[in-house]
Design an enzyme around this catalytic site. Structure first.
Site, short mmCIF file in Angstrom:
data_model
loop_
_atom_site.label_atom_id
_atom_site.label_comp_id
_atom_site.label_asym_id
_atom_site.label_seq_id
_atom_site.Cartn_x
_atom_site.Cartn_y
_atom_site.Cartn_z
N ARG A 175 15.20 27.56 34.34
CA ARG A 175 14.43 25.75 33.84
C ARG A 175 13.93 25.42 33.61
O ARG A 175 13.19 24.51 33.15
CB ARG A 175 15.89 24.92 34.90
CG ARG A 175 15.89 23.95 33.48
CD ARG A 175 17.79 23.15 34.15
NE ARG A 175 18.50 23.21 33.10
CZ ARG A 175 19.12 22.55 32.41
NH1 ARG A 175 18.22 22.39 31.09
NH2 ARG A 175 20.41 23.63 32.21
N ARG A 221 19.13 18.82 41.70
CA ARG A 221 18.94 17.48 40.55
C ARG A 221 17.93 17.29 39.25
O ARG A 221 16.85 17.85 40.04
CB ARG A 221 19.43 15.85 41.20
CG ARG A 221 19.96 15.22 39.40
CD ARG A 221 19.81 13.85 40.81
NE ARG A 221 20.80 12.89 39.52
CZ ARG A 221 21.91 11.83 39.47
NH1 ARG A 221 21.43 11.48 41.44
NH2 ARG A 221 22.47 11.24 38.82
N ALA A 250 24.40 21.20 36.05
CA ALA A 250 23.81 21.11 34.77
C ALA A 250 24.02 20.45 33.46
O ALA A 250 24.20 20.02 32.57
CB ALA A 250 24.10 22.00 34.33
N GLU A 260 21.65 14.20 35.20
CA GLU A 260 20.35 14.99 36.12
C GLU A 260 18.35 14.20 35.19
O GLU A 260 17.36 13.65 36.15
CB GLU A 260 19.78 15.81 35.83
CG GLU A 260 20.54 16.96 36.60
CD GLU A 260 21.17 18.46 36.34
OE1 GLU A 260 21.47 18.94 35.50
OE2 GLU A 260 20.56 19.36 36.85
#
Ligand code: MTE
Ligand code: HPA
Ligand code: MOS
Length: 750
Positions: free
Chosen positions: A304, A336, A503, A706
């Site tokens: 990510r 997060r 996610a 997030e």
């Protein structure tokens, strides 16, 4: 629409793990963890602990009937250390006693003999020595080496971000009890019930159908319970399974902070090249992720980071590498943003560096490089419905960026010792688990004979409001009063093979599965109504609990309709399944279309710095955020405010400190400063961008968990600007968190 939990929370009636009434003969477990950061274990003597009155048993790796491994992605993490320990806080044994106090006393009687090994806590040092958790990965687009020669300006630097303690109010905990036929039931405070089930089955050496995991709600998680709730749950299950007694473990705050992993610290080198017009032509970075002693979720977090390494910008030539480094610290984990904040910080640092050198405001560079429709991300996906430019322009229209800048510069000229600073923080966050196969969910819906509705999904409520949003989805589809709907606990026997609630995709995935189930049930009910009223199903609508035919309400209400369907032997239960369409990713090429959509937004953050003391406050956080068509504006705003505060904390005050011996020094709330009411910004104003929202978001309401976290990064750069205005010659290094201590040093120490 209020959060359906608000009354329960406010009156203290909501049930958390520690509120579950205990069964007769319950035992209590306390973990004995490694006192050393890296050592060979030559002897472990638990006999004295074992014979303390009240102690039922002390468990070590030798007691594990199945496999001694709890690794979520890679099998590299034992439940209990055997011949080596790899970090201070690593579980070595579990003492189970009639009460927690006795179990804790027994810890002092355990003797461990060791030979100490070399301790590495720095990720760069680990990488140099070849200590990587997984092979390094690089995302590339264009040709960076060729592009440098086309740049008018090239700047280099380093950027680093620190760890972050999750500080969920409810610590890690689990309560396991034996059931018939060698089965075990685990109440767990986990984001990932299926992961707990799978790992418990592996460790106990029993099939998954013998393990039932039950989750009511979590007192906060923030990623800290995606993977790391598993150890506690599996220990409780092991002890319960072997002793045939209920066993409860609820970590003390000190134990939790010491033993569990945190946000990954990153240390990075960057290089950025721009044209005369401030177009970023090339960007390269090498990032060292401090993974700790086991992989945990580091591989996914690394991924990510790579996906978000260019944030909201289109950069035609990029090359970013992440090394996931193995150190003698607790395995770091999801938090997060999941690696995206760390990646975004580096590109923002690079832009800030360029802005400082070129003596222009950073937002000019940011603005000149925003993604546009049809641009390609470095991972191959083509950007669609790009809203970053619109968010930025809207923010400018609503608040006037130049006006803010002007007020700040006037203040800075006038004030003898205080300085203000401003920074813009654009955000572009990809929605979907980066691992395509995880993007699936199921929902089980029962309509009972009295018209009330019970919903089970794989989603875990952790304060983010997923249960409220799911209730809204069902209420909208059936067009019934939301009070008819009950969200059941999350349980692996009702909804199996779940992805963790993470996610930011909990509502999207489970909401779509629920949508599918409800749509099928609605069709059945409409067909029943058509039979009752002898008309065609196309003429039927259910509106506000009434059967409506061609726009006219009938005397058949919801309850009557349901009763009728039941008597006609129509199934009032449905299981919905959903998988996100269109997404895929090819790791061999590092290209694909991994995200269902992107969430966009921009924040302007202003701060006032007291240059005598190094102290500061965040004045304003002004945001335009792309919610799509929000299902619940109160919940979404709460997510924005919470995320912003958590982001500001990470960037400015929360400092996870280990000494070179791998010992956590910031191990309590007196040495680890989290934001409190006094550190809240003067104003957080968030406007919603007016958009329809994408098809793939549930009812076009975009995921929100997030993305707002990253607005907090603006506080760091706003502070840098305030410092610069006091001390223009200062070459800022980008070393977060920028604590008052560091600010003061940088103001006077050069
Ligand atoms: N909000 C609260 N109150 N508590 C939490 O633990 N976790 C965050 C976010 N918001 C969290 C939260 C994280 S890390 C994620 S991934 C999402 O919520 C998960 O929930 P969702 O997928 O339903 O948005
Ligand atoms: N985000 C959050 N949690 C995850 C992911 C992700 O992309 N992949 C696996 N766990
Ligand atoms: Mo959130 S870090 O994906 O649990």
């Amino acid at each position: 629409m209020n959060n359906i939990d608000s009354v329960g929370h406010a009156t203290g009636k909501s049930v958390y793990l520690d509120d579950i009434p205990v069964l007769k003969n319950t035992l209590y477990g306390v973990v004995y963890d490694s006192p050393l950061p890296h050592a060979t274990v030559t002897n472990l003597d638990v006999t004295a602990a074992q014979s303390l009155p009240g102690v039922e048993r002390v468990f070590t790796w030798r007691d594990i009937p199945g496999i001694n491994d709890i690794g979520g992605i890679i099998p590299d993490e034992p439940l209990f250390a055997s011949d080596e320990v790899h970090y201070i806080g690593q579980p070595v044994a579990l003492v189970v006693a009639a009460d927690e106090h006795t179990a804790r006393r027994a810890l002092g009687l355990i003797k461990i003999e060791t030979v100490e090994l070399e301790v590495i806590t720095d990720p760069r040092e680990a990488q140099e020595k070849g200590l990587l958790l997984i092979p390094s990965r690089t995302f590339r687009m264009g040709d960076v080496s060729a592009a440098w020669s086309e740049c008018a300006y090239i700047f280099e630097g380093t950027a680093s971000t620190g760890g972050q303690e999750h500080l969920y109010l409810e610590t890690q905990g689990a309560y396991a009890s034996p059931s018939e036929n060698g089965s075990v039931k685990i109440h767990s405070s986990t984001q990932g019930p299926t992961l707990v089930q799978k790992v418990a089955a592996r460790v106990l050496g029993i099939p998954m159908n013998r393990v039932e995991v039950e989750v009511t709600r979590l007192g906060g998680a923030f990623g800290g319970k995606e993977d790391q709730a598993t150890a506690t749950a599996v220990m409780a299950a092991l002890a319960s399974h072997i002793l045939n007694r209920p066993v409860k473990i609820s970590l003390h705050r000190l134990d939790d902070i010491r033993m569990t992993g945190k946000r990954h610290p990153y240390s990075s080198d960057f290089r950025i090249g721009l044209t005369e017009e401030y177009k970023i032509k090339a960007y390269s970075a090498v990032m060292f992720q401090n993974g700790g002693a086991a992989a945990d979720l580091s591989p996914a977090i690394m991924e990510r980071t790579l996906f978000h390494s260019t944030n909201a910008y289109f950069i035609p030539n990029t090359e970013v590498t992440v090394h996931s480094c193995k150190t003698n610290l607790p395995p770091n984990t999801a938090f997060r943003g999941f690696g995206a904040p760390q990646g975004m910080f580096v590109i923002e640092a690079a832009i800030a560096k360029a802005a400082a050198e070129l003596e222009v405001p950073a937002y000019l560079i940011q603005q000149a490089n925003f993604l546009s429709e049809g641009d390609e991300f470095q991972y191959g996906q083509v950007a669609e419905s790009v809203n970053i430019g619109r968010c930025f322009d809207d923010l400018d229209k609503k608040f006037g960026i130049e006006k803010i800048e002007k007020e700040i510069s006037e203040f800075n000229k006038r004030d003898p010792f205080r300085r203000k600073g401003m920074a813009m923080m654009p955000v572009c966050f990809g929605l979907s688990f980066t691992n395509t196969s995880m993007n699936q969910a199921r929902a089980l819906v029962h309509i009972y004979q009295d018209g009330s509705i019970g919903i089970s999904t794989g989603a875990v409520e952790m304060g983010q409001g997923v249960n409220t949003k799911l209730a809204q989805v069902a209420a909208m589809i059936f067009s019934v009063n939301i009070n008819r709907i009950k969200l059941e606990s999350t349980n692996t026997t009702r909804v199996a093979n779940t992805s963790p609630t993470a996610a930011s995709s909990g509502t999207d995935l489970n909401g779509h599965a629920l949508h599918n189930a409800c749509t099928v049930l609605l069709k059945r009910l409409k067909s029943t109504a058509a039979t009752i009223h002898e008309c065609s199903i196309e003429e039927i609508e259910i509106l506000n609990e009434k059967v409506v035919i061609n726009g006219l309400a009938t005397e058949t209400d919801w309850e009557k309709l349901v009763q009728n369907a039941f008597l006609k032997r129509v199934s009032l239960t449905e299981n919905g399944h959903y998988f996100t369409p269109e997404i895929y990713f090819d790791k061999s090429k590092e290209k694909g279309h991994p995200f269902a959509y992107h969430v966009y937004g921009t924040a302007a953050v202003t701060v006032t710095l007291d240059c005598l003391r190094g102290t500061y406050r965040v004045d304003d956080v002004l945001i335009v955020h792309d919610f799509g068509n929000s299902l619940n504006t109160a919940i979404d705003l709460g997510q924005v405010e919470g995320g912003v505060m958590q982001g500001i904390g990470w960037m400015t005050m929360e400092e996870v400190v280990f000494n070179d011996g791998g010992k956590l020094l910031s191990n309590t709330l007196s040495t680890y400063k989290v934001p409190d009411i006094y550190s809240a910004p003067g104003r957080v104003v968030c406007y919603a961008l007016e958009t329809a929202g994408p098809d793939l978001a549930i009812l076009r309401s975009k995921a929100v968990g997030e993305p707002p976290f990253m607005y907090g990064i603006g506080a760091f750069f706003a502070l840098c600007n305030a410092i610069k205005s006091f001390k223009p010659e200062l070459k800022t290094d980008f070393d977060a968190p920028l604590t008052p201590e560091k600010v003061l040093m940088s103001l006077y120490n050069h």
